[in-house]
Scaffold this active site. Sequence first.
Site, short mmCIF file in Angstrom:
data_model
loop_
_atom_site.label_atom_id
_atom_site.label_comp_id
_atom_site.label_asym_id
_atom_site.label_seq_id
_atom_site.Cartn_x
_atom_site.Cartn_y
_atom_site.Cartn_z
N LYS A 118 14.77 -14.20 13.80
CA LYS A 118 13.93 -13.25 14.53
C LYS A 118 12.81 -13.99 15.28
CE LYS A 118 15.12 -9.33 11.62
NZ LYS A 118 14.85 -8.68 10.31
N LYS A 199 29.63 -11.24 19.50
CA LYS A 199 29.47 -10.24 18.44
C LYS A 199 28.81 -8.98 19.00
CE LYS A 199 26.93 -9.29 14.32
NZ LYS A 199 25.74 -9.23 13.65
N LYS A 202 23.13 -4.59 19.27
CA LYS A 202 22.17 -3.92 20.15
C LYS A 202 21.38 -4.93 20.97
CE LYS A 202 22.05 -1.10 16.71
NZ LYS A 202 21.54 -0.89 15.37
P1 ADP Z 1 22.49 -4.85 15.58
O1 ADP Z 1 22.92 -6.28 15.60
O2 ADP Z 1 23.24 -4.05 16.58
O3 ADP Z 1 20.97 -4.68 15.73
P2 ADP Z 1 21.98 -4.30 12.82
O4 ADP Z 1 21.45 -5.68 12.63
O5 ADP Z 1 21.02 -3.16 12.83
O6 ADP Z 1 22.87 -4.28 14.16
O7 ADP Z 1 23.10 -4.06 11.71
C1 ADP Z 1 23.23 -2.89 10.93
C2 ADP Z 1 24.46 -3.06 10.06
O8 ADP Z 1 25.67 -3.15 10.85
C3 ADP Z 1 24.43 -4.35 9.23
O9 ADP Z 1 24.96 -4.06 7.93
C4 ADP Z 1 25.34 -5.30 9.97
O10 ADP Z 1 25.98 -6.20 9.11
C5 ADP Z 1 26.37 -4.37 10.60
N1 ADP Z 1 26.82 -4.92 11.91
C6 ADP Z 1 26.08 -5.05 13.02
N2 ADP Z 1 26.80 -5.56 14.04
C7 ADP Z 1 28.05 -5.76 13.54
C8 ADP Z 1 29.28 -6.27 14.12
N3 ADP Z 1 29.36 -6.65 15.38
N4 ADP Z 1 30.36 -6.31 13.32
C9 ADP Z 1 30.30 -5.92 12.03
N5 ADP Z 1 29.18 -5.43 11.45
C10 ADP Z 1 28.07 -5.36 12.18
#
Ligand code: ADP
Length: 333
Positions: A118, A199, A202
Amino acid sequence: MKTFLSGIQPSGLQHLGNYFGAIRQHIASQDETGTEGDENEHFYFIADYHALTTCRDPEAMRMQVREMVVTYLALGLDPDRVTLFRQSDVPEVCEITWLLSTVTGMGLLERAHSYKDKLAHGRKPTVGLFTYPILMTADILAYDSTIVPVGKDQVQHVEMAQDMAGYFNNTYGEVFVRPDYRLPASDKMARVPGLDGDKMSKSYGNTLWIFEEGKKLKKAVNAIKTDSREPSEPKDPEGVLLVDFLELLLDETELADWKARVREGGEGAPGYGHLKARLIEGIDAAFGPARERRRELLADPDELERILARGADRARGRAAATRDRALAACGLR
Ligand code: ADP
Ligand code: TRP
């Protein structure tokens, strides 16, 4: 008996990565029977305290919490079997956080990948961001959780929860239960690709919202990266991004058939247009009914508040008992 617990931050609209990597296994756990034929317990929550480390817009926060509750419910989480609640409705976790922070070394937190990540992405190093894993540990330990279903990126945080439970128990006796994490069943689910092949996240602007439909869905699917090879050219299906998306949605037999045709090439090989059309159909079939339920739920905010109030009640009871146990162990009662 198993006690499942997991949380998701209310950070904007949830995408297919969040669904296949996290939400889906949370919902699936409610159908798992206990090892002795007994009922398991389930705690799933909206991590709004955690979201404060990134979101400072009260209106957006309210909207995103509501959207997250509706997302869980529309996709099939059953609030009669699962305690669904808002993290901030259980202030006891903040008290447990403090107790844990007094036995946790700085070194443990300094090793957190997610914190370093972060900062590398330009986030300001607030104390809250640094101590984020202690609050997450308190979430886990407050309900005597034994299984924490998470995505790969959260594994280190659950390991820190194991460490912190150990520090506390070694100092004051057996107060906290040691949790284990559980990853999605397949690697494909644990790392859903984004529209650009990176990957899905957001922060990368390459997401597909779970409830996208109609023209917008078509536009998003059309944006999935392809190359200029002809359909008739034999290809390794592993290198075709659209096939990765189909993996998430199709049954094994049908998937094997698409892959074989891509691999063989020639007359019978599908063009990217065919794969896209099948993907849209697959998404419509998987999420169409949930889109309807989402609309109905959004139209009934009182019912959402009732569900959250019931969840808060149950969750608080458990967390307060754990807090009392911990206070007594330290000599504060
Ligand atoms: P983002 O990367 O979109 O901000 P978050 O970090 O809020 O997503 O992740 C929320 C949940 O979704 C976590 O448990 C994370 O492991 C899962 N997650 C996020 N992106 C993926 C992905 N591309 N594939 C599988 N799981 C994901
Ligand atoms: N940190 C998790 C995430 O960003 C959310 C979370 C907060 C959580 N508390 C938790 C997950 C406890 C599992 C258990 O995805």
